[in-house]
Design a protein around this motif. Structure first.
Motif, mmCIF file in Angstrom:
data_model
loop_
_atom_site.group_PDB
_atom_site.id
_atom_site.type_symbol
_atom_site.label_atom_id
_atom_site.label_comp_id
_atom_site.label_asym_id
_atom_site.label_seq_id
_atom_site.Cartn_x
_atom_site.Cartn_y
_atom_site.Cartn_z
ATOM 1 N N LEU A 221 5.902 -35.379 -29.580
ATOM 2 C CA LEU A 221 6.245 -36.608 -30.229
ATOM 3 C C LEU A 221 7.402 -37.432 -29.457
ATOM 4 C CD1 LEU A 221 6.059 -39.283 -32.154
ATOM 5 C CD2 LEU A 221 7.533 -38.027 -33.702
ATOM 6 N N ALA A 222 7.557 -38.470 -29.047
ATOM 7 C CA ALA A 222 8.476 -39.118 -28.233
ATOM 8 C C ALA A 222 8.736 -40.689 -28.673
ATOM 9 C CB ALA A 222 8.091 -39.299 -26.486
ATOM 10 N N ILE A 223 10.064 -40.869 -28.879
ATOM 11 C CA ILE A 223 10.450 -42.122 -29.063
ATOM 12 C C ILE A 223 11.301 -42.574 -27.919
ATOM 13 C CG2 ILE A 223 11.947 -43.421 -30.880
ATOM 14 C CD1 ILE A 223 11.449 -41.379 -32.923
ATOM 15 N N ILE A 224 10.711 -43.923 -27.462
ATOM 16 C CA ILE A 224 11.397 -44.557 -26.424
ATOM 17 C C ILE A 224 11.667 -45.988 -26.398
ATOM 18 C CG2 ILE A 224 10.780 -45.126 -23.814
ATOM 19 C CD1 ILE A 224 9.321 -42.579 -23.597
ATOM 20 N N GLY A 225 12.883 -46.470 -26.221
ATOM 21 C CA GLY A 225 13.155 -48.091 -26.143
ATOM 22 C C GLY A 225 14.229 -48.194 -25.704
ATOM 23 N N SER A 226 14.945 -49.371 -26.697
ATOM 24 C CA SER A 226 16.322 -49.718 -26.128
ATOM 25 C C SER A 226 17.242 -49.526 -26.997
ATOM 26 C CB SER A 226 16.209 -51.205 -25.507
ATOM 27 O OG SER A 226 15.414 -52.001 -26.509
ATOM 28 N N ARG A 227 17.041 -48.874 -28.261
ATOM 29 C CA ARG A 227 18.130 -48.854 -29.183
ATOM 30 C C ARG A 227 19.024 -47.594 -28.923
ATOM 31 N NH1 ARG A 227 13.884 -49.811 -33.048
ATOM 32 N NH2 ARG A 227 14.497 -51.531 -34.235
ATOM 33 N N ASN A 228 20.224 -47.850 -28.854
ATOM 34 C CA ASN A 228 21.148 -46.777 -28.858
ATOM 35 C C ASN A 228 21.360 -46.208 -30.296
ATOM 36 O OD1 ASN A 228 22.220 -46.988 -26.014
ATOM 37 N ND2 ASN A 228 22.515 -49.042 -26.587
ATOM 38 N N ILE A 229 22.256 -44.980 -30.328
ATOM 39 C CA ILE A 229 22.557 -44.450 -31.654
ATOM 40 C C ILE A 229 23.949 -44.891 -32.193
ATOM 41 C CG2 ILE A 229 22.867 -42.178 -32.691
ATOM 42 C CD1 ILE A 229 20.058 -42.619 -31.636
#
Length: 566
Positions: A221-229
């Protein structure tokens, strides 16, 4: 008492820092930068780009030297699911890390030491306790901290018997004294150290944002995008609002197949990031502070999570997502093509012109920006670009004009931040004084007209007009309503030649429609750039002074040659 004076000092910096900095820029610009002869009547400043663009006609085209069209990006079958809301994105990450059985690979440009960061670290801690192998990367500038005791706590905990292995690296750190001295020496003398990486620029940053669970397996499972932590990306601010409008994407291998191609591609990319020779293992700091017990950081992680799940709405939503099997349901079959700019991490050209030349001639065949340019040139109907900082250059605008003239039915729309929502005043000044006026100049051609639209996002809530609009941080490109690019690139020169960036091209009809609807919702909270309501919004509050400051920032940037490099 020490903490009291530290707080007072921070408050003092907050109160006087920005005005003093702004005044310094104004004084410098007024004294040293000559007034622009082309500026009149308060109209936005612009460069000679108009002279270059207006000579283009529909018969012109791009040669291989103008736009080096990449080879086809490798497409792999995958299942995809959009993450559009802040709270859902945070909970999905928590559940994803909780589901890890073998490996966990994480990399973020900003990994803040706030509530959001400690919630993620608490799940990482639990994964290490289960015996999961963890690799974590943080950028040494985006996640800058002197000690990173929260990360050292995880390393220290993993050294106990029965724990999983954890490796943590900082990307291209500038904090090591030998490297800093070597680079200063290289800049002053031109001589390169034989033992220390002195020539590779500190501008080489990893802007990647990726979470990989059980990579290179059918259960990946991968989560990719432009959100930082950080709290602002997850709606954890005091007012409970999402400070940043952002998007992410979940990716899984095709259902019911042994095909792990997409898993292998993402794992290979992460391996290249993690094994970069400029990275530095954080574990080395343990030898400097080996007598320190970091248990207090572990306690803080646990306390943060307990306070988070103590909220009834959070508890209920987490339980609902688990019951719905959120991480495995609601996905859509789609082709997925990974694009990136990983070559920028080891770029040893310091000068902007050298980097630009290198990018044009030697960029990797899966370059994100090159794939976007090719996709725009091949589009026939409509292109939608969403970016917080879209600093398009002369060649980009020339390309858009050629494309619009060659496709009489095609439309182009750009959605960007406004002065009310942008967190980079210099970038917004260049956009408002250069990029947007250049694009609107194209509209004066009757053959283009209203087929080109530029929107300025204000983010205001009609139900709560007293609240400041949230900042646009999403990066989206939609081509002909059939393909969508979700990634980390701001589509600006820095993303093109300095940062390591990543993105994924998708063609799932439902997913593309979701992101198109998301873009339309942004337009609903935007003004048309240059429209009367746009001007009225800029006159409110400190707007007049911001406009003056924008002009001088632009003039200073132009005088220093920055504009002509676009």
């Amino acid at each position: 008492m020490q903490g009291f004076w530290r707080l007072k000092f921070r408050q003092l910096l907050t109160e006087i820092g920005c005005p003093v900095f702004g005044t310094a820029i104004l004084v410098f610009a007024l004294v040293f930068v000559p007034p622009s002869e082309t500026h009149a009547g308060g109209a936005p400043l612009c460069s000679q780009i108009f002279v270059e663009v207006k000579t283009i006609d529909a018969r012109e085209t791009f040669t291989a030297a103008d736009v080096e069209v990449r080879t086809a990006v490798e497409q792999n079958r995958a299942q995809v699911k959009a993450l559009l809301s802040a709270d859902e994105a945070l909970m999905a990450k928590l559940l994803a890390i909780r589901s890890a059985k073998q490996t966990l690979d994480i990399s973020y440009y900003i990994f803040s030491r706030d509530k959001g960061g400690y919630l993620i670290l608490n799940e990482v801690k639990e994964a290490v306790k289960r015996g999961v192998t963890v690799r974590l990367m943080v950028d040494s500038v985006g996640s800058m901290h002197i000690t990173h005791t929260e990360l050292l706590a995880l390393i220290q905990m993993s050294q106990k018997e029965g724990m999983g292995k954890i490796e943590i690296v900082t990307i291209n750190p500038w904090t090591t004294l030998p490297r800093a001295l070597a680079r200063i020496g290289h800049m002053l003398t031109g001589r390169r150290s034989e033992t220390v990486d002195s020539q590779v620029s500190l501008n080489n940053r990893s802007h990647d944002k990726i979470l990989l669970v059980d990579a290179a397996t059918p259960e990946m499972l991968a989560i990719i995008g432009s959100r930082n932590i950080a709290d602002g990306y997850f709606g954890l601010n005091r007012d409970g609002r999402e400070a940043f409008r952002d998007v992410e994407l979940m990716i899984r291998p095709p259902a019911g197949e042994a095909n792990t191609a997409i898993s292998d591609v993402l794992q290979t990319y992460y391996n290249r990031l993690f094994s970069n020779y400029l990275n530095k293992a954080l574990a080395e700091k343990l030898y400097r502070f080996f007598r320190v017990d970091y248990t207090f950081e572990v306690d803080r992680m646990e306390k943060t999570y307990e306070e988070y799940v103590a909220q009834e709405t959070v508890r209920n939503r987490l339980a609902e997502m688990q019951n719905q099997d959120f991480l495995k349901t609601g996905f859509e079959d789609s082709a997925a093509g990974l694009v990136h700019e990983i070559q920028n991490l080891t770029h040893d050209k310091e000068h902007f012109v050298q980097r630009w030349k290198y990018w044009r001639r030697q960029a990797n065949p899966d370059s994100l920006m090159r794939s976007l340019k090719e996709s725009i040139l091949n589009a026939k109907k409509k292109v939608t670009i969403v970016s917080p900082y879209p600093l398009l250059g002369k060649r980009d605008i020339r390309m858009l004009k050629i494309w619009l003239l060659k496709n009489p039915q095609a439309e182009f729309e750009l959605i960007a931040n406004s002065t009310a929502t942008n967190d980079s005043f210099v970038t917004q000044a260049v956009f408002d004084q250069y990029v947007a006026p250049a694009l609107l100049k194209l509209k004066q051609d009757p053959a283009i007209g209203d087929r080109l639209r530029v929107y300025s996002y204000h983010g205001l809530d009609a139900q709560k007009p007293e609240l400041k609009g949230n900042l646009l941080h999403a990066k989206i490109a939609i081509i002909d309503g059939k393909d969508v690019l979700i990634g980390t690139s701001n589509f600006d020169p820095r993303s093109r030649i300095h940062n390591s960036e990543m993105g994924v091209w998708l063609d799932g009809a439902q997913t593309v429609e979701q992101f198109q609807s998301y873009s339309n919702s942004l337009i609903a909270k935007s003004y048309s750039w240059g429209a009367p309501e746009w001007h009225q919004a800029r006159e409110k509050g400190w707007g007049k002074y911001q406009q003056i400051l924008q002009q001088y920032i632009y003039r200073l940037t132009e005088a220093l040659g920055g504009i002509h490099m676009l």
